[in-house]
Scaffold this motif. Sequence first.
Motif, mmCIF file in Angstrom:
data_model
loop_
_atom_site.group_PDB
_atom_site.id
_atom_site.type_symbol
_atom_site.label_atom_id
_atom_site.label_comp_id
_atom_site.label_asym_id
_atom_site.label_seq_id
_atom_site.Cartn_x
_atom_site.Cartn_y
_atom_site.Cartn_z
ATOM 1 N N HIS A 35 0.861 -1.175 0.000
ATOM 2 C CA HIS A 35 0.000 0.000 0.000
ATOM 3 C C HIS A 35 0.900 1.229 0.000
ATOM 4 O O HIS A 35 1.802 1.333 0.839
ATOM 5 C CB HIS A 35 -0.885 0.069 1.244
ATOM 6 C CG HIS A 35 -1.672 -1.174 1.510
ATOM 7 N ND1 HIS A 35 -2.290 -1.411 2.719
ATOM 8 C CD2 HIS A 35 -1.953 -2.240 0.725
ATOM 9 C CE1 HIS A 35 -2.905 -2.565 2.671
ATOM 10 N NE2 HIS A 35 -2.711 -3.091 1.492
ATOM 11 N N VAL A 36 0.660 2.147 -0.894
ATOM 12 C CA VAL A 36 1.374 3.422 -0.896
ATOM 13 C C VAL A 36 0.357 4.513 -0.587
ATOM 14 O O VAL A 36 -0.602 4.699 -1.342
ATOM 15 C CB VAL A 36 2.078 3.695 -2.234
ATOM 16 C CG1 VAL A 36 2.847 5.014 -2.169
ATOM 17 C CG2 VAL A 36 3.020 2.555 -2.593
ATOM 18 N N LYS A 37 0.539 5.168 0.530
ATOM 19 C CA LYS A 37 -0.366 6.229 0.948
ATOM 20 C C LYS A 37 0.455 7.455 1.319
ATOM 21 O O LYS A 37 1.648 7.366 1.587
ATOM 22 C CB LYS A 37 -1.208 5.792 2.153
ATOM 23 C CG LYS A 37 -2.164 4.643 1.875
ATOM 24 C CD LYS A 37 -2.957 4.256 3.101
ATOM 25 C CE LYS A 37 -3.913 3.111 2.793
ATOM 26 N NZ LYS A 37 -4.682 2.681 3.985
ATOM 27 N N GLY A 38 -0.213 8.584 1.357
ATOM 28 C CA GLY A 38 0.482 9.801 1.749
ATOM 29 C C GLY A 38 -0.472 10.965 1.818
ATOM 30 O O GLY A 38 -1.657 10.845 1.511
ATOM 31 N N GLY A 39 0.058 12.091 2.233
ATOM 32 C CA GLY A 39 -0.775 13.278 2.303
ATOM 33 C C GLY A 39 -0.045 14.436 2.934
ATOM 34 O O GLY A 39 1.078 14.299 3.455
ATOM 35 N N HIS A 40 -0.702 15.577 2.880
ATOM 36 C CA HIS A 40 -0.169 16.800 3.487
ATOM 37 C C HIS A 40 -1.303 17.547 4.166
ATOM 38 O O HIS A 40 -2.320 17.873 3.528
ATOM 39 C CB HIS A 40 0.471 17.694 2.433
ATOM 40 C CG HIS A 40 0.921 19.035 2.972
ATOM 41 N ND1 HIS A 40 1.729 19.160 4.083
ATOM 42 C CD2 HIS A 40 0.652 20.301 2.556
ATOM 43 C CE1 HIS A 40 1.953 20.440 4.318
ATOM 44 N NE2 HIS A 40 1.308 21.153 3.421
ATOM 45 N N VAL A 41 -1.176 17.766 5.448
ATOM 46 C CA VAL A 41 -2.109 18.607 6.185
ATOM 47 C C VAL A 41 -1.685 20.049 5.950
ATOM 48 O O VAL A 41 -0.553 20.431 6.293
ATOM 49 C CB VAL A 41 -2.099 18.268 7.688
ATOM 50 C CG1 VAL A 41 -3.075 19.173 8.439
ATOM 51 C CG2 VAL A 41 -2.466 16.800 7.909
ATOM 52 N N ILE A 42 -2.554 20.834 5.338
ATOM 53 C CA ILE A 42 -2.187 22.194 4.937
ATOM 54 C C ILE A 42 -1.696 22.980 6.153
ATOM 55 O O ILE A 42 -2.333 23.004 7.207
ATOM 56 C CB ILE A 42 -3.385 22.917 4.290
ATOM 57 C CG1 ILE A 42 -3.956 22.081 3.140
ATOM 58 C CG2 ILE A 42 -2.975 24.311 3.811
ATOM 59 C CD1 ILE A 42 -2.976 21.720 2.067
ATOM 60 N N TRP A 68 5.263 16.793 5.013
ATOM 61 C CA TRP A 68 4.287 15.879 4.428
ATOM 62 C C TRP A 68 4.935 14.513 4.342
ATOM 63 O O TRP A 68 6.154 14.386 4.511
ATOM 64 C CB TRP A 68 3.762 16.371 3.086
ATOM 65 C CG TRP A 68 4.786 16.752 2.063
ATOM 66 C CD1 TRP A 68 5.399 17.946 1.932
ATOM 67 C CD2 TRP A 68 5.294 15.924 1.001
ATOM 68 N NE1 TRP A 68 6.273 17.939 0.867
ATOM 69 C CE2 TRP A 68 6.225 16.705 0.278
ATOM 70 C CE3 TRP A 68 5.060 14.621 0.595
ATOM 71 C CZ2 TRP A 68 6.915 16.223 -0.828
ATOM 72 C CZ3 TRP A 68 5.734 14.129 -0.508
ATOM 73 C CH2 TRP A 68 6.645 14.921 -1.212
ATOM 74 N N THR A 69 4.120 13.491 4.118
ATOM 75 C CA THR A 69 4.599 12.114 4.264
ATOM 76 C C THR A 69 4.128 11.244 3.116
ATOM 77 O O THR A 69 3.004 11.373 2.638
ATOM 78 C CB THR A 69 4.087 11.512 5.589
ATOM 79 O OG1 THR A 69 4.626 12.252 6.678
ATOM 80 C CG2 THR A 69 4.492 10.050 5.731
ATOM 81 N N ASP A 94 -1.251 9.297 7.998
ATOM 82 C CA ASP A 94 0.186 9.106 7.799
ATOM 83 C C ASP A 94 0.918 10.442 7.842
ATOM 84 O O ASP A 94 1.993 10.565 8.433
ATOM 85 C CB ASP A 94 0.440 8.405 6.465
ATOM 86 C CG ASP A 94 -0.133 7.001 6.434
ATOM 87 O OD1 ASP A 94 0.058 6.266 7.421
ATOM 88 O OD2 ASP A 94 -0.783 6.652 5.435
ATOM 89 N N ALA A 95 0.317 11.453 7.213
ATOM 90 C CA ALA A 95 0.927 12.785 7.240
ATOM 91 C C ALA A 95 1.010 13.309 8.665
ATOM 92 O O ALA A 95 2.026 13.882 9.080
ATOM 93 C CB ALA A 95 0.127 13.744 6.361
ATOM 94 N N ALA A 96 -0.056 13.112 9.430
ATOM 95 C CA ALA A 96 -0.101 13.642 10.794
ATOM 96 C C ALA A 96 0.924 12.966 11.690
ATOM 97 O O ALA A 96 1.681 13.634 12.406
ATOM 98 C CB ALA A 96 -1.505 13.474 11.374
#
Length: 341
Positions: free
Chosen positions: A78-85, A90-91, A325-327
């Motif tokens: 699984h490839v996941k990620g994100g950015h909390v503005i 970011w991750t 994940d970002a958090a």
Amino acid sequence: MLSRLPRLLRPPLSRSLASFPPPRLFSYDKIVANMSVADAIPAIEDCFIKLAQGQVDVPMPMHIGIPESGAAGPGDCHVKGGHVIGASTWTVKLANVSFYKNPDRGLPPGSGVFIVVCSETGAPLGIFSENRYLTDCRTGAAGGVAFKHCAAPGMDTVGFIGAGAIAKVMARAASCIRPFRGVVYAPDGAEAFKKEMENELSMPFEVVDSAEKLCRKSDVIYTQTPGSKTVLEKKWLKDRVTIIASGSDQPTKQELPTDVMAASTYITDLTNQCVRVGELRSAVKDGSMKESDVYAELGEVVAGMKPSDFSGIVVVDLTGTGAQDAAIGTVAWDKMSKLPE
């Protein structure tokens, strides 16, 4: 003049640009020694609010399947990620799971890395060789947030169907919210789970010999099983119960019968993800539900955008989001980057 042409065409200041330093590498042992699910809960709660407010850039996960052979698999990546503005990092997370031949090699069936990146420069800051520990922490933290906001005070008998790593982190997260009495059912490991959790959390746990007995006792039920077979039945449930399901994160998995789903106030972590890989997928497929039957995303409940005075059956479907994940990536970097190299 022609001999000077390559130098004249070179980008300005290219000779003065410094390279980025290599990212710091954090070992599994160091991560486990310095991070816990309790560290993650405030950030995960906030990331769900930001998700509901449209303040997170979170793409759909990428899934890579590894077919079973004599030596490998069956496995999933699984490839996941994100950015909390507004966050400083970011991750991107790569999680490898279900490599069930690994235990015969003396290895765990799952592994993975977090890559935490600077939001200002785009430079990788840290590579966390977490082998699913941070993933489990952020999953458990979401379970704790769901317990806090979707199970009323007084709903204090908490059942765990499954007794593996995720069940343990769910119990730890729930204990950060409020005291409870635990009940556990699992084909294997239930007694060890009871002993470990009682010693660690100083709360009572009871082992039962069937999922039905667990359901009849429990006000809140955590399900965290890896298979494609449902683990409970609607007729076993109390009239008022909250089910927090985290086992379905691929199109092949299903923990809850669709009649339970259809009878519930159904809450997703991320609706467009749950309809593809979560419990909602099965209910939509057999016609029991439509996507429009979703009551809310968890962040809407946490943020107070949707009322939380629930009755009857409540289902919270946790497929795991890149926002989480970002958090936890930001939390891990902020905490562990201060450690000596």
